[in-house]
Design a protein around this motif. Structure first.
Motif, mmCIF file in Angstrom:
data_model
loop_
_atom_site.group_PDB
_atom_site.id
_atom_site.type_symbol
_atom_site.label_atom_id
_atom_site.label_comp_id
_atom_site.label_asym_id
_atom_site.label_seq_id
_atom_site.Cartn_x
_atom_site.Cartn_y
_atom_site.Cartn_z
ATOM 1 N N ALA A 264 0.843 -1.213 0.000
ATOM 2 C CA ALA A 264 0.000 0.000 0.000
ATOM 3 C C ALA A 264 0.871 1.254 0.000
ATOM 4 C CB ALA A 264 -0.927 -0.014 1.221
ATOM 5 N N GLN A 265 1.963 1.226 0.777
ATOM 6 C CA GLN A 265 2.841 2.407 0.827
ATOM 7 C C GLN A 265 3.537 2.637 -0.508
ATOM 8 O OE1 GLN A 265 5.293 2.870 4.540
ATOM 9 N NE2 GLN A 265 4.446 0.861 4.979
ATOM 10 N N ILE A 266 4.015 1.537 -1.109
ATOM 11 C CA ILE A 266 4.726 1.668 -2.389
ATOM 12 C C ILE A 266 3.762 2.196 -3.459
ATOM 13 C CG2 ILE A 266 5.761 0.284 -4.243
ATOM 14 C CD1 ILE A 266 7.167 -1.308 -1.955
ATOM 15 N N VAL A 278 13.797 3.062 -2.165
ATOM 16 C CA VAL A 278 13.199 1.971 -1.371
ATOM 17 C C VAL A 278 13.731 0.648 -1.910
ATOM 18 C CG1 VAL A 278 11.066 0.779 -0.732
ATOM 19 C CG2 VAL A 278 11.062 3.272 -0.962
ATOM 20 N N HIS A 279 14.259 -0.170 -0.988
ATOM 21 C CA HIS A 279 14.710 -1.506 -1.344
ATOM 22 C C HIS A 279 13.723 -2.479 -0.701
ATOM 23 C CE1 HIS A 279 18.611 -2.738 -3.123
ATOM 24 N NE2 HIS A 279 18.107 -3.925 -2.845
ATOM 25 N N LEU A 280 12.965 -3.204 -1.513
ATOM 26 C CA LEU A 280 11.956 -4.125 -0.966
ATOM 27 C C LEU A 280 12.422 -5.573 -1.128
ATOM 28 C CD1 LEU A 280 9.019 -4.903 0.008
ATOM 29 C CD2 LEU A 280 8.397 -4.934 -2.421
ATOM 30 N N SER A 297 7.031 -5.698 -9.393
ATOM 31 C CA SER A 297 8.090 -5.454 -10.383
ATOM 32 C C SER A 297 7.605 -4.496 -11.473
ATOM 33 C CB SER A 297 8.667 -6.749 -10.946
ATOM 34 O OG SER A 297 7.731 -7.411 -11.688
ATOM 35 N N ASP A 298 6.308 -4.488 -11.783
ATOM 36 C CA ASP A 298 5.777 -3.495 -12.742
ATOM 37 C C ASP A 298 5.967 -2.075 -12.188
ATOM 38 O OD1 ASP A 298 5.049 -5.405 -14.497
ATOM 39 O OD2 ASP A 298 2.885 -5.328 -14.082
ATOM 40 N N ILE A 299 5.692 -1.913 -10.890
ATOM 41 C CA ILE A 299 5.861 -0.573 -10.289
ATOM 42 C C ILE A 299 7.346 -0.190 -10.347
ATOM 43 C CG2 ILE A 299 5.648 0.802 -8.175
ATOM 44 C CD1 ILE A 299 3.218 -0.885 -7.414
ATOM 45 N N ALA A 300 8.230 -1.166 -10.033
ATOM 46 C CA ALA A 300 9.681 -0.874 -10.025
ATOM 47 C C ALA A 300 10.164 -0.468 -11.417
ATOM 48 C CB ALA A 300 10.453 -2.094 -9.525
ATOM 49 N N ARG A 301 9.587 -1.084 -12.452
ATOM 50 C CA ARG A 301 10.030 -0.795 -13.825
ATOM 51 C C ARG A 301 9.825 0.686 -14.179
ATOM 52 N NH1 ARG A 301 7.308 -5.105 -16.344
ATOM 53 N NH2 ARG A 301 8.607 -6.517 -15.165
ATOM 54 N N SER A 302 8.721 1.257 -13.688
ATOM 55 C CA SER A 302 8.483 2.666 -14.048
ATOM 56 C C SER A 302 8.837 3.637 -12.910
ATOM 57 C CB SER A 302 7.023 2.862 -14.475
ATOM 58 O OG SER A 302 6.180 2.215 -13.563
ATOM 59 N N ASN A 303 9.408 3.115 -11.812
ATOM 60 C CA ASN A 303 9.793 3.986 -10.686
ATOM 61 C C ASN A 303 11.207 3.611 -10.245
ATOM 62 O OD1 ASN A 303 7.200 5.555 -9.671
ATOM 63 N ND2 ASN A 303 6.541 3.500 -10.280
ATOM 64 N N PRO A 304 12.221 4.318 -10.758
ATOM 65 C CA PRO A 304 13.606 3.923 -10.508
ATOM 66 C C PRO A 304 14.024 3.967 -9.032
ATOM 67 C CG PRO A 304 13.474 5.797 -12.042
ATOM 68 C CD PRO A 304 12.079 5.438 -11.673
ATOM 69 N N TRP A 305 13.267 4.653 -8.186
ATOM 70 C CA TRP A 305 13.615 4.689 -6.760
ATOM 71 C C TRP A 305 13.343 3.341 -6.079
ATOM 72 C CZ3 TRP A 305 9.093 3.556 -4.278
ATOM 73 C CH2 TRP A 305 7.904 3.897 -4.927
ATOM 74 N N THR A 307 13.589 -0.829 -5.765
ATOM 75 C CA THR A 307 14.247 -2.081 -6.159
ATOM 76 C C THR A 307 13.524 -3.223 -5.452
ATOM 77 O OG1 THR A 307 16.348 -0.920 -6.216
ATOM 78 C CG2 THR A 307 16.455 -3.332 -6.163
ATOM 79 N N VAL A 308 13.142 -4.251 -6.192
ATOM 80 C CA VAL A 308 12.418 -5.377 -5.580
ATOM 81 C C VAL A 308 13.271 -6.642 -5.692
ATOM 82 C CG1 VAL A 308 10.303 -6.747 -5.605
ATOM 83 C CG2 VAL A 308 10.220 -4.349 -6.265
ATOM 84 N N VAL A 309 13.490 -7.298 -4.556
ATOM 85 C CA VAL A 309 14.267 -8.538 -4.548
ATOM 86 C C VAL A 309 13.342 -9.685 -4.110
ATOM 87 C CG1 VAL A 309 16.299 -9.720 -3.616
ATOM 88 C CG2 VAL A 309 16.306 -7.233 -3.862
ATOM 89 N N PRO A 310 13.024 -10.631 -5.013
ATOM 90 C CA PRO A 310 12.178 -11.765 -4.613
ATOM 91 C C PRO A 310 12.995 -12.835 -3.901
ATOM 92 C CG PRO A 310 12.661 -11.881 -6.965
ATOM 93 C CD PRO A 310 13.408 -10.694 -6.440
ATOM 94 N N VAL A 311 12.457 -13.333 -2.789
ATOM 95 C CA VAL A 311 13.197 -14.281 -1.954
ATOM 96 C C VAL A 311 12.254 -15.416 -1.540
ATOM 97 C CG1 VAL A 311 14.672 -14.491 0.083
ATOM 98 C CG2 VAL A 311 14.321 -12.244 -0.938
ATOM 99 N N SER A 312 12.732 -16.663 -1.656
ATOM 100 C CA SER A 312 11.894 -17.770 -1.192
ATOM 101 C C SER A 312 12.753 -18.770 -0.437
ATOM 102 C CB SER A 312 11.237 -18.453 -2.393
ATOM 103 O OG SER A 312 10.681 -19.675 -2.001
#
Ligand SMILES: Cc1cc2nc3c(=O)[nH]c(=O)nc-3n(C[C@H](O)[C@H](O)[C@H](O)COP(=O)(O)OP(=O)(O)OC[C@H]3O[C@@H](n4cnc5c(N)ncnc54)[C@H](O)[C@@H]3O)c2cc1C
Length: 385
Positions: A264-266, A278-280, A297-305, A307-312
């Motif tokens: 919601a914040q992003i 923001v590093h998520l 990742s769609d939001i990250a693509r158009s917002n350079p501030w 970064t999204v790191v997927p972790v499992s």
């Protein structure tokens, strides 16, 4: 409160909580005193009282822990007071609750520990807590709760559903806050959920809910919610929130449906032209738990501030999951508990940190980050209740 009174409250509470079965006995005794003396209050609670006992002890422990930082805990107590209006709690109930808590503590502390000075310290603490909650509740002019109609229910995983609702009137909450919710199949069993989208004038709200095995409410929400049914939502709580445009850079660590308050914040930040970095770190037990990765990742693509790191924690889905992971995701996935991975990048001392997820995930992530050099005071998360 002076430091000695705070210390007396803490020591006596810890002594009671440390006794074998102490928290259970304390809460049973508290409710016994409360209901025996005020039978009308029993009506405000569910018949089973399941979960209520644990929540009471956790809430008292949270307030006791923060007594020396009242400045920081007052907003929490004020939010709690506003939210408690939905139960029909009025001023006289606070006095009854305070008196029952004192009686229960006295019974379990024993005569050696329960001196006049300890009793006076608890009287002061309860007066501050109850006074703050009552004043906030009485000052609030908005409704105690708002009705909402389910407009969509999507089971995105076997144990996770996204529920979209139309509120009867728009609700003002800050992106990152959480809200108590009551569903029709579980009357009076209020549970906290975090909206996964920012507040909006159209009055739309979205929750991501995971089924907790053996739980009373979450299995009903995930498996039995129907379009058209009516929910009730209370007042917003919590202090997680979007940084100002010129604010410090942020680290966000979210796991499973705990991603919601960060999401919601992003989303809110993506509507602004300037943001801190923001590093998520977005985590799950299995790759399928990252079902919402594409949105982020769609939001990250158009917002350079961003970064999204997927972790499992596991690199393959469980046998019972019937769909494969998102193709792009399988190439980027980092195998680890999300908090451990975030901490492996070193100290995040220069960033404000927010963590959202299950209580065990939050505790593990705090420990890993602090051990890696991130100052404790930079880290925020919701109360573990
Ligand atoms: C600030 C906050 C925000 C929250 N936001 C969300 C959200 O957006 N989405 C969401 O799905 N849930 C969220 N929760 C959790 C939610 O409020 C409920 O606690 C959860 O759905 C379980 O409710 P229940 O009635 O099914 O289980 P209960 O009947 O309350 O509990 C049954 C048993 O399960 C245990 N338990 C409860 N929760 C968990 C858990 N997460 N993991 C493991 N064991 C557990 C309890 O200790 C108890 O022993 C949030 C909780 C908090 C405190």
């Amino acid at each position: 409160m002076d430091p000695r009174a705070i210390s007396l409250v803490r020591t006596s509470f810890k002594a009671v909580a440390a006794v074998d079965g102490g928290p259970d006995k304390l809460t049973s005794s508290f409710y016994a005193f409360l209901f025996a003396r005020n039978p009308e209050i029993r009506e405000l609670f569910t018949a089973t009282m399941t979960g209520q006992r644990e929540r009471l002890v956790t809430a008292i422990a949270y307030v006791v822990d923060h007594l020396d930082d009242l400045e920081a805990s007052l907003p929490f107590l004020e939010q709690l007071g506003r939210d408690h209006r939905k139960y029909g709690i009025v001023d006289r109930h606070y006095a009854a609750v305070g008196a029952a808590l004192i009686l229960a503590l006295e019974r379990f502390a024993g005569t050696e520990l329960w001196t006049d000075e300890v009793a006076a310290a608890w009287d002061d603490a309860i007066a501050i807590i109850a006074g703050t909650m009552m004043n906030a509740a009485n000052a609030e002019t908005g409704p105690a709760a708002v009705g909402a109609t389910v407009i969509e229910h999507v089971e995105v995983l076997q144990d996770v559903a996204i529920i979209r609702l139309q509120l009867d009137e728009p609700l003002k909450y800050a992106a990152g806050q959480y809200i108590s919710v009551q569903v029709p199949s579980r009357p009076r069993m209020w549970r906290y959920l975090s909206p996964a989208i920012p507040a909006n004038d159209a009055g739309q709200i979205e929750f991501h809910v995971r089924r907790v095995s053996g739980g009373w409410v979450s299995p009903a929400i995930v498996q039995r919610t129907e379009v058209g049914e009516r929910w009730v939502v209370g007042s917003p709580l919590g202090s997680l929130g979007v940084a100002g445009a010129g604010g410090r850079n942020m680290l966000m660590v979210g796991s499973g449906t705990g991603l919601a308050p960060l999401r919601a914040q992003i989303m809110e930040m993506s509507a602004r032209s300037q943001n801190p970095k923001v590093h998520l770190f977005m985590g799950g037990t299995y790759p399928c738990d990252l079902y919402d990765f594409d949105t982020m990742s769609d939001i990250a693509r158009s917002n350079p501030w961003l970064t999204v790191v997927p972790v499992s924690e596991n690199d393959t889905d469980p046998w019972w999951h019937d769909g494969g992971p998102v193709p792009a995701l399988s190439r980027q996935l980092m195998p680890s508990p999300v908090g451990v991975l975030a901490a492996s990048f070193g100290s995040w001392a220069e960033r404000d940190v927010q963590i959202a997820g299950s209580p065990s995930m939050i505790a593990g992530t705090v420990d890993a980050l602090v051990a890696g050099g991130t100052p404790h005071e930079n880290i925020r998360h919701d109360p573990l209740i």
